[in-house]
Design a protein around this motif. Structure first.
Motif, PDB file in Angstrom:
ATOM      1  N   LEU A  15      -5.858 -10.461  -4.635  1.00 50.69           N
ATOM      2  CA  LEU A  15      -5.349 -11.361  -5.665  1.00 50.69           C
ATOM      3  C   LEU A  15      -5.652 -10.812  -7.050  1.00 50.69           C
ATOM      4  CD1 LEU A  15      -6.593 -14.812  -4.270  1.00 50.69           C
ATOM      5  CD2 LEU A  15      -4.288 -13.854  -4.059  1.00 50.69           C
ATOM      6  N   ALA A  16      -4.730 -11.038  -7.974  1.00 48.01           N
ATOM      7  CA  ALA A  16      -4.952 -10.770  -9.393  1.00 48.01           C
ATOM      8  C   ALA A  16      -4.448 -11.976 -10.152  1.00 48.01           C
ATOM      9  CB  ALA A  16      -4.226  -9.500  -9.835  1.00 48.01           C
ATOM     10  N   GLY A  17      -5.341 -12.654 -10.853  1.00 51.57           N
ATOM     11  CA  GLY A  17      -4.963 -13.874 -11.535  1.00 51.57           C
ATOM     12  C   GLY A  17      -4.502 -14.953 -10.581  1.00 51.57           C
ATOM     13  N   GLY A  18      -5.051 -14.937  -9.358  1.00 58.08           N
ATOM     14  CA  GLY A  18      -4.668 -15.920  -8.358  1.00 58.08           C
ATOM     15  C   GLY A  18      -3.367 -15.612  -7.653  1.00 58.08           C
ATOM     16  N   ARG A  19      -2.728 -14.481  -7.980  1.00 60.66           N
ATOM     17  CA  ARG A  19      -1.454 -14.116  -7.373  1.00 60.66           C
ATOM     18  C   ARG A  19      -1.662 -12.930  -6.429  1.00 60.66           C
ATOM     19  NH1 ARG A  19      -0.488 -14.974 -12.684  1.00 60.66           N
ATOM     20  NH2 ARG A  19      -0.321 -12.751 -13.154  1.00 60.66           N
ATOM     21  N   PRO A  20      -0.982 -12.925  -5.286  1.00 62.65           N
ATOM     22  CA  PRO A  20      -1.206 -11.872  -4.299  1.00 62.65           C
ATOM     23  C   PRO A  20      -0.447 -10.589  -4.609  1.00 62.65           C
ATOM     24  CG  PRO A  20       0.400 -13.429  -3.470  1.00 62.65           C
ATOM     25  CD  PRO A  20      -0.081 -13.977  -4.803  1.00 62.65           C
ATOM     26  N   TYR A  21      -0.957  -9.500  -4.084  1.00 59.45           N
ATOM     27  CA  TYR A  21      -0.263  -8.213  -4.109  1.00 59.45           C
ATOM     28  C   TYR A  21      -0.691  -7.439  -2.875  1.00 59.45           C
ATOM     29  CZ  TYR A  21      -4.691  -6.277  -5.895  1.00 59.45           C
ATOM     30  OH  TYR A  21      -6.004  -5.906  -6.050  1.00 59.45           O
ATOM     31  N   ARG A  22      -0.032  -6.328  -2.610  1.00 57.58           N
ATOM     32  CA  ARG A  22      -0.323  -5.505  -1.435  1.00 57.58           C
ATOM     33  C   ARG A  22      -0.932  -4.176  -1.852  1.00 57.58           C
ATOM     34  NH1 ARG A  22       5.049  -4.085   1.114  1.00 57.58           N
ATOM     35  NH2 ARG A  22       5.965  -4.604  -0.905  1.00 57.58           N
ATOM     36  N   VAL A  23      -1.737  -3.615  -0.977  1.00 58.22           N
ATOM     37  CA  VAL A  23      -2.253  -2.259  -1.155  1.00 58.22           C
ATOM     38  C   VAL A  23      -1.839  -1.453   0.066  1.00 58.22           C
ATOM     39  CG1 VAL A  23      -4.287  -0.803  -1.445  1.00 58.22           C
ATOM     40  CG2 VAL A  23      -4.223  -3.069  -2.501  1.00 58.22           C
ATOM     41  N   VAL A  24      -1.153  -0.335  -0.162  1.00 59.93           N
ATOM     42  CA  VAL A  24      -0.753   0.538   0.934  1.00 59.93           C
ATOM     43  C   VAL A  24      -1.126   1.970   0.579  1.00 59.93           C
ATOM     44  CG1 VAL A  24       1.144  -0.975   1.613  1.00 59.93           C
ATOM     45  CG2 VAL A  24       1.584   0.925   0.050  1.00 59.93           C
ATOM     46  N   ARG A  25      -1.246   2.803   1.592  1.00 59.49           N
ATOM     47  CA  ARG A  25      -1.538   4.225   1.396  1.00 59.49           C
ATOM     48  C   ARG A  25      -0.348   5.045   1.872  1.00 59.49           C
ATOM     49  NH1 ARG A  25      -3.170   8.916   3.828  1.00 59.49           N
ATOM     50  NH2 ARG A  25      -4.596  10.236   2.587  1.00 59.49           N
ATOM     51  N   ALA A  70       0.866  -7.916  -9.118  1.00 57.39           N
ATOM     52  CA  ALA A  70       0.922  -9.353  -8.840  1.00 57.39           C
ATOM     53  C   ALA A  70       2.004 -10.030  -9.668  1.00 57.39           C
ATOM     54  CB  ALA A  70      -0.441  -9.986  -9.126  1.00 57.39           C
ATOM     55  N   GLY A  71       2.243  -9.508 -10.854  1.00 54.87           N
ATOM     56  CA  GLY A  71       3.347  -9.972 -11.674  1.00 54.87           C
ATOM     57  C   GLY A  71       3.257 -11.423 -12.057  1.00 54.87           C
ATOM     58  N   ARG A  72       4.419 -12.032 -12.175  1.00 58.14           N
ATOM     59  CA  ARG A  72       4.498 -13.438 -12.567  1.00 58.14           C
ATOM     60  C   ARG A  72       4.437 -14.315 -11.330  1.00 58.14           C
ATOM     61  NH1 ARG A  72       9.630 -11.539 -15.838  1.00 58.14           N
ATOM     62  NH2 ARG A  72       8.666 -10.782 -17.757  1.00 58.14           N
ATOM     63  N   GLY A  74       5.301 -16.385  -8.465  1.00 58.49           N
ATOM     64  CA  GLY A  74       6.543 -16.600  -7.750  1.00 58.49           C
ATOM     65  C   GLY A  74       7.656 -15.649  -8.113  1.00 58.49           C
ATOM     66  N   GLY A  75       7.332 -14.606  -8.871  1.00 58.06           N
ATOM     67  CA  GLY A  75       8.375 -13.699  -9.337  1.00 58.06           C
ATOM     68  C   GLY A  75       8.177 -12.278  -8.858  1.00 58.06           C
ATOM     69  N   SER A  76       8.520 -11.341  -9.711  1.00 61.62           N
ATOM     70  CA  SER A  76       8.477  -9.923  -9.372  1.00 61.62           C
ATOM     71  C   SER A  76       7.297  -9.260 -10.063  1.00 61.62           C
ATOM     72  CB  SER A  76       9.789  -9.268  -9.787  1.00 61.62           C
ATOM     73  OG  SER A  76      10.039  -9.528 -11.164  1.00 61.62           O
ATOM     74  N   GLY A  77       7.062  -8.001  -9.715  1.00 63.14           N
ATOM     75  CA  GLY A  77       5.966  -7.253 -10.318  1.00 63.14           C
ATOM     76  C   GLY A  77       6.268  -5.772 -10.324  1.00 63.14           C
ATOM     77  N   ALA A  78       5.319  -4.994 -10.795  1.00 59.96           N
ATOM     78  CA  ALA A  78       5.471  -3.547 -10.860  1.00 59.96           C
ATOM     79  C   ALA A  78       4.916  -2.894  -9.605  1.00 59.96           C
ATOM     80  CB  ALA A  78       4.749  -3.001 -12.089  1.00 59.96           C
ATOM     81  N   ALA A  79       5.421  -1.723  -9.309  1.00 55.48           N
ATOM     82  CA  ALA A  79       4.817  -0.856  -8.302  1.00 55.48           C
ATOM     83  C   ALA A  79       3.822   0.038  -9.023  1.00 55.48           C
ATOM     84  CB  ALA A  79       5.884  -0.014  -7.601  1.00 55.48           C
ATOM     85  N   VAL A  80       2.548  -0.081  -8.691  1.00 48.60           N
ATOM     86  CA  VAL A  80       1.490   0.697  -9.348  1.00 48.60           C
ATOM     87  C   VAL A  80       1.101   1.836  -8.409  1.00 48.60           C
ATOM     88  CG1 VAL A  80      -0.805   0.627 -10.381  1.00 48.60           C
ATOM     89  CG2 VAL A  80       0.688  -1.380 -10.531  1.00 48.60           C
ATOM     90  N   LEU A  81       1.349   3.056  -8.848  1.00 50.72           N
ATOM     91  CA  LEU A  81       1.105   4.249  -8.042  1.00 50.72           C
ATOM     92  C   LEU A  81      -0.176   4.920  -8.515  1.00 50.72           C
ATOM     93  CD1 LEU A  81       2.066   6.390  -5.972  1.00 50.72           C
ATOM     94  CD2 LEU A  81       3.391   7.433  -7.837  1.00 50.72           C
ATOM     95  N   LEU A  82      -1.129   5.101  -7.602  1.00 52.83           N
ATOM     96  CA  LEU A  82      -2.425   5.706  -7.907  1.00 52.83           C
ATOM     97  C   LEU A  82      -2.552   7.000  -7.112  1.00 52.83           C
ATOM     98  CD1 LEU A  82      -4.576   2.459  -7.382  1.00 52.83           C
ATOM     99  CD2 LEU A  82      -3.485   3.211  -9.500  1.00 52.83           C
ATOM    100  N   PRO A  83      -2.189   8.143  -7.688  1.00 48.15           N
ATOM    101  CA  PRO A  83      -2.313   9.403  -6.959  1.00 48.15           C
ATOM    102  C   PRO A  83      -3.667  10.062  -7.191  1.00 48.15           C
ATOM    103  CG  PRO A  83      -1.056   9.739  -8.971  1.00 48.15           C
ATOM    104  CD  PRO A  83      -1.490   8.298  -8.969  1.00 48.15           C
ATOM    105  N   ASP A  84      -4.108  10.833  -6.215  1.00 44.45           N
ATOM    106  CA  ASP A  84      -5.207  11.758  -6.464  1.00 44.45           C
ATOM    107  C   ASP A  84      -4.679  12.902  -7.316  1.00 44.45           C
ATOM    108  OD1 ASP A  84      -7.567  10.812  -5.280  1.00 44.45           O
ATOM    109  OD2 ASP A  84      -6.992  11.530  -3.292  1.00 44.45           O
ATOM    110  N   ALA A  85      -5.303  13.159  -8.461  1.00 43.06           N
ATOM    111  CA  ALA A  85      -4.931  14.335  -9.244  1.00 43.06           C
ATOM    112  C   ALA A  85      -5.209  15.593  -8.434  1.00 43.06           C
ATOM    113  CB  ALA A  85      -5.711  14.364 -10.556  1.00 43.06           C
ATOM    114  N   ALA A  86      -4.505  16.654  -8.751  1.00 40.33           N
ATOM    115  CA  ALA A  86      -4.740  17.930  -8.079  1.00 40.33           C
ATOM    116  C   ALA A  86      -6.218  18.303  -8.155  1.00 40.33           C
ATOM    117  CB  ALA A  86      -3.885  19.017  -8.723  1.00 40.33           C
ATOM    118  N   LEU A  87      -6.758  18.809  -7.057  1.00 41.25           N
ATOM    119  CA  LEU A  87      -8.145  19.283  -6.927  1.00 41.25           C
ATOM    120  C   LEU A  87      -9.160  18.137  -6.924  1.00 41.25           C
ATOM    121  CD1 LEU A  87      -8.071  22.351  -9.390  1.00 41.25           C
ATOM    122  CD2 LEU A  87      -7.015  22.103  -7.135  1.00 41.25           C
ATOM    123  N   HIS A  88      -8.700  16.912  -6.815  1.00 39.92           N
ATOM    124  CA  HIS A  88      -9.584  15.750  -6.859  1.00 39.92           C
ATOM    125  C   HIS A  88      -9.406  14.887  -5.611  1.00 39.92           C
ATOM    126  CE1 HIS A  88      -9.829  16.918 -11.077  1.00 39.92           C
ATOM    127  NE2 HIS A  88     -10.861  16.103 -11.209  1.00 39.92           N
ATOM    128  N   GLY A  89     -10.393  14.025  -5.364  1.00 43.16           N
ATOM    129  CA  GLY A  89     -10.301  13.092  -4.257  1.00 43.16           C
ATOM    130  C   GLY A  89     -10.120  13.809  -2.937  1.00 43.16           C
TER     131      GLY A  89
END
Length: 277
Positions: A15-25, A70-72, A74-89
């Protein structure tokens, strides 16, 4: 598999601000990534790629910008992409031998910049079926902290030529000065000379940019890094000062503070309607 949930007591979710979102790999174009996405069935209104700093990894950014997904209510939101930088993670094993500490940072930046178009192509290929044909045209936002700030300052210049115009960029706890006497490898010197922001700022696109720094940052002291970088950008944005924002945060060292994060979220979301149009 489709599962039914009791609307009065659905399954627990991030949850973010009480609104749900998903985490995927996913592994996209060979890059291990985590994604924070709106709940299933909701539209994506923007793509935000978040780049971490040196000696960090994608996991450290989980939840920081999740409010975008999580967005608004009952509405839409952004796709947040978290990549490992090269040579990291998960990619530390790719590190070539013989690099000093500063060369390691800049080799990571160089490779991360080079692979970004393929990463975005893979993102769209992976999720266009779910998010529909408009997914590719969603506004592209870039956020980078420290080393990630080097990456996003470069990408806002290079990605449009690869077919990915950048709508908004937030460069945090970083620098555009790029004076690196310890970087001696010729190909890295060439990268610095080709993309140093304070040198090439007049050639950079005049698209919305936030430059934010901590006033107590020992890694990038304000006078030596934020001040000359901001001055160069102000000159470049002279015709459109409304598109350049700079902020500094009292007492904040070399980290993304809560208020800095909130300023970044406000900067990104203030342009949602304009960037989509």
């Amino acid at each position: 598999m489709t599962r039914a949930f009791d609307p009065g007591d659905p399954h627990a979710a991030p949850l973010a601000g009480g609104r749900p979102y998903r985490v995927v790999r996913r592994v996209l174009a060979g890059v291990p990534c985590l994604l924070e996405l709106p709940p299933e069935g909701q539209a994506v209104t923007a793509v935000c790629v978040v780049y971490h700093g040196a000696w960090a990894a994608k996991e450290g950014k989980l939840g920081v910008y999740a409010a975008l997904a999580a967005g608004r209510a009952g509405g839409s939101g952004a796709a947040v992409l978290l990549p490992d930088a090269a040579l990291h993670g998960e990619r530390q094993g790719d590190t070539p031998p013989g690099l000093n500490a500063r060369e390691y940072v800049w080799e990571s930046v160089r490779r991360t910049v080079a692979e970004a178009p393929a990463l975005l192509e893979a993102l769209h290929a992976e999720f266009s079926a779910e998010f529909g044909p408009d997914f590719r045209s969603a506004p592209l936002w870039l956020v980078g902290s420290s080393m990630g700030g080097y990456v996003v300052q470069t990408l806002r210049r290079t990605l449009p030529d690869a077919g990915f115009p950048v709508a908004r960029t937030a460069a945090l706890i970083t620098s555009g000065v790029w004076q690196e006497p310890e970087v001696r490898a010729p190909h890295l010197q060439a990268f610095l000379d080709a993309h140093r922001p304070v040198t090439h700022v007049a050639e950079l696109p005049v698209t919305p940019l936030l430059l934010a720094s901590g006033e107590a940052d020992p890694t990038f002291p304000l006078a030596a890094h934020h001040a000359p970088t901001a001055a160069a950008y102000r000159a470049a944005f002279a015709g459109r000062p409304d598109l350049f924002q700079e902020q500094t945060f009292a007492g904040v060292g070399h980290y993304t503070s809560r208020f800095m994060r909130d300023a970044t979220l406000a900067f990104l979301t203030e342009g949602t309607d304009r960037d989509s149009g």
